[in-house]
Design a protein around this motif. Structure first.
Motif, PDB file in Angstrom:
ATOM      1  N   GLN A 165      -3.968   7.111  15.099  1.00 18.17           N
ATOM      2  CA  GLN A 165      -3.921   7.639  13.743  1.00 18.17           C
ATOM      3  C   GLN A 165      -4.938   8.765  13.541  1.00 18.17           C
ATOM      4  O   GLN A 165      -5.050   9.316  12.457  1.00 18.17           O
ATOM      5  CB  GLN A 165      -4.176   6.522  12.725  1.00 18.17           C
ATOM      6  N   GLY A 166      -5.690   9.105  14.591  1.00 15.03           N
ATOM      7  CA  GLY A 166      -6.657  10.182  14.500  1.00 15.03           C
ATOM      8  C   GLY A 166      -7.421  10.331  15.799  1.00 15.03           C
ATOM      9  O   GLY A 166      -7.309   9.492  16.700  1.00 15.03           O
ATOM     10  N   PHE A 167      -8.192  11.431  15.904  1.00 14.71           N
ATOM     11  CA  PHE A 167      -9.011  11.711  17.086  1.00 14.71           C
ATOM     12  C   PHE A 167     -10.473  11.823  16.690  1.00 14.71           C
ATOM     13  O   PHE A 167     -10.811  12.396  15.648  1.00 14.71           O
ATOM     14  CB  PHE A 167      -8.624  13.056  17.712  1.00 14.71           C
ATOM     15  N   VAL A 168     -11.344  11.273  17.525  1.00 15.62           N
ATOM     16  CA  VAL A 168     -12.768  11.587  17.471  1.00 15.62           C
ATOM     17  C   VAL A 168     -13.109  12.224  18.818  1.00 15.62           C
ATOM     18  O   VAL A 168     -12.837  11.638  19.873  1.00 15.62           O
ATOM     19  CB  VAL A 168     -13.633  10.344  17.223  1.00 15.62           C
ATOM     20  N   VAL A 169     -13.686  13.423  18.774  1.00 21.58           N
ATOM     21  CA  VAL A 169     -13.876  14.204  19.991  1.00 21.58           C
ATOM     22  C   VAL A 169     -15.361  14.379  20.268  1.00 21.58           C
ATOM     23  O   VAL A 169     -16.067  15.098  19.557  1.00 21.58           O
ATOM     24  CB  VAL A 169     -13.196  15.584  19.875  1.00 21.58           C
ATOM     25  N   ALA A 183      -3.951  18.635  19.480  1.00 21.63           N
ATOM     26  CA  ALA A 183      -3.923  17.928  18.204  1.00 21.63           C
ATOM     27  C   ALA A 183      -3.968  18.902  17.033  1.00 21.63           C
ATOM     28  O   ALA A 183      -3.224  18.761  16.052  1.00 21.63           O
ATOM     29  CB  ALA A 183      -5.090  16.945  18.120  1.00 21.63           C
ATOM     30  N   LEU A 184      -4.840  19.914  17.114  1.00 18.90           N
ATOM     31  CA  LEU A 184      -4.925  20.900  16.040  1.00 18.90           C
ATOM     32  C   LEU A 184      -3.592  21.617  15.844  1.00 18.90           C
ATOM     33  O   LEU A 184      -3.156  21.864  14.704  1.00 18.90           O
ATOM     34  CB  LEU A 184      -6.025  21.920  16.352  1.00 18.90           C
ATOM     35  N   PHE A 195      -3.435  13.226  10.058  1.00 18.62           N
ATOM     36  CA  PHE A 195      -4.020  12.995  11.368  1.00 18.62           C
ATOM     37  C   PHE A 195      -5.419  13.600  11.404  1.00 18.62           C
ATOM     38  O   PHE A 195      -5.595  14.794  11.680  1.00 18.62           O
ATOM     39  CB  PHE A 195      -3.147  13.635  12.457  1.00 18.62           C
ATOM     40  N   PRO A 196      -6.455  12.812  11.078  1.00 23.94           N
ATOM     41  CA  PRO A 196      -7.821  13.349  11.044  1.00 23.94           C
ATOM     42  C   PRO A 196      -8.339  13.662  12.441  1.00 23.94           C
ATOM     43  O   PRO A 196      -8.082  12.930  13.399  1.00 23.94           O
ATOM     44  CB  PRO A 196      -8.622  12.216  10.403  1.00 23.94           C
ATOM     45  N   ILE A 197      -9.081  14.756  12.538  1.00 22.81           N
ATOM     46  CA  ILE A 197      -9.704  15.174  13.790  1.00 22.81           C
ATOM     47  C   ILE A 197     -11.190  15.387  13.505  1.00 22.81           C
ATOM     48  O   ILE A 197     -11.551  16.225  12.679  1.00 22.81           O
ATOM     49  CB  ILE A 197      -9.068  16.465  14.322  1.00 22.81           C
ATOM     50  N   VAL A 198     -12.040  14.635  14.179  1.00 27.56           N
ATOM     51  CA  VAL A 198     -13.481  14.701  13.957  1.00 27.56           C
ATOM     52  C   VAL A 198     -14.158  15.147  15.242  1.00 27.56           C
ATOM     53  O   VAL A 198     -13.985  14.529  16.299  1.00 27.56           O
ATOM     54  CB  VAL A 198     -14.047  13.340  13.509  1.00 27.56           C
TER      55      VAL A 198
END
Length: 249
Positions: A165-169, A183-184, A195-198
């Motif tokens: 449901q999302g990415f933490v990078v 993802a972006l 879709f949150p991307i952190v």
């Protein structure tokens, strides 16, 4: 049958949905080639056979991951050393994501991936590793509880997005950048929604973010609103809060 009809019959061959004509006509039939025990074994390296392997990877991945609860994919460098601040941040993120109700998905390798899997396991959550066949074999780290190894990068990348449901990078190299920009692009083009991307690590990601702002957006290659597709933080609680908020949990 007239001579022209006979000539046409010789020059045209239908093999299922495939049409072959003239010099592209193949001798024999598909069944004949299937049942013939003799012949060249190079057919196992042909593109039609690869399609079946690709299909099998999708089936195995879907089957293994279909019952996962809400999950977050965590990316980062395989070269991150144990005991470093980045490694410790990975452990803390894995634990905090589990405590927030998420499973943790990584690339299954060492470094930052291992750290996130370790944090998830120590928090008694679901720790998932999606490995990839590489010339230098790494294998899945020991903190993975559900592991799937893939031959094809694009199948693996589908699993990262489909079941998260999302990415933490975390700070990482070319593979991490590949996943980040994939993802972006998916969010920008609305192939996926909510879709949150952190990006975790303001010092590490600061140069990239400034380049996106001053060069990519500055020269009109992207819009200002595209900079809102991701967040940057150094705080574990904030990172987990961002993915929790945007996923509606």
């Amino acid at each position: 049958m007239s001579n022209s009809e006979g000539l046409r019959a010789l020059e045209e061959q239908r093999l299922g949905p495939v049409l072959r004509r003239r010099e592209q006509v193949q001798p024999g039939t598909t069944d004949q080639r299937l049942l013939d025990t003799e012949g060249d074994s190079q057919w196992v390296h042909t593109d039609p056979w690869r399609v079946l392997r690709i299909q099998s990877e999708f089936v195995e991945g879907f089957g293994a991951l279909a019952e996962l609860p809400s999950a977050i994919s965590v990316f980062g460098s395989a070269r991150t050393g144990p005991g470093t601040p980045e490694y410790e941040s990975g452990i803390a993120l894995g634990k905090a994501l589990v405590e927030a109700g998420f499973a943790v998905i990584t690339g299954g390798g060492p470094g930052a991936m291992e750290a996130a899997n370790r944090g998830a396991r120590e928090a008694r959550g679901i720790s998932v590793g999606l490995g990839i066949e590489l010339p230098y074999e790494q294998g899945l780290n020991p903190h993975v509880d559900i592991g799937v190894n893939f031959r094809y990068f694009f199948v693996r990348k589908t699993m990262f997005v489909k079941y998260a449901q999302g990415f933490v990078v975390l700070p990482g190299g070319l593979g991490t950048l590949d996943e980040l920009f994939e993802a972006l692009t998916l969010v920008q083009t609305r192939k996926v929604t909510r879709f949150p991307i952190v990006l975790f690590g303001t010092e590490y990601w600061g140069g990239l973010v400034e380049w996106l702002r001053s060069t990519v957006v500055g020269q009109g290659k992207a819009s200002q609103k595209d900079l809102l597709l991701f967040h940057v933080t150094d705080d574990v609680e904030e990172a987990v809060g961002l993915v929790t908020k945007e996923t509606g949990r």
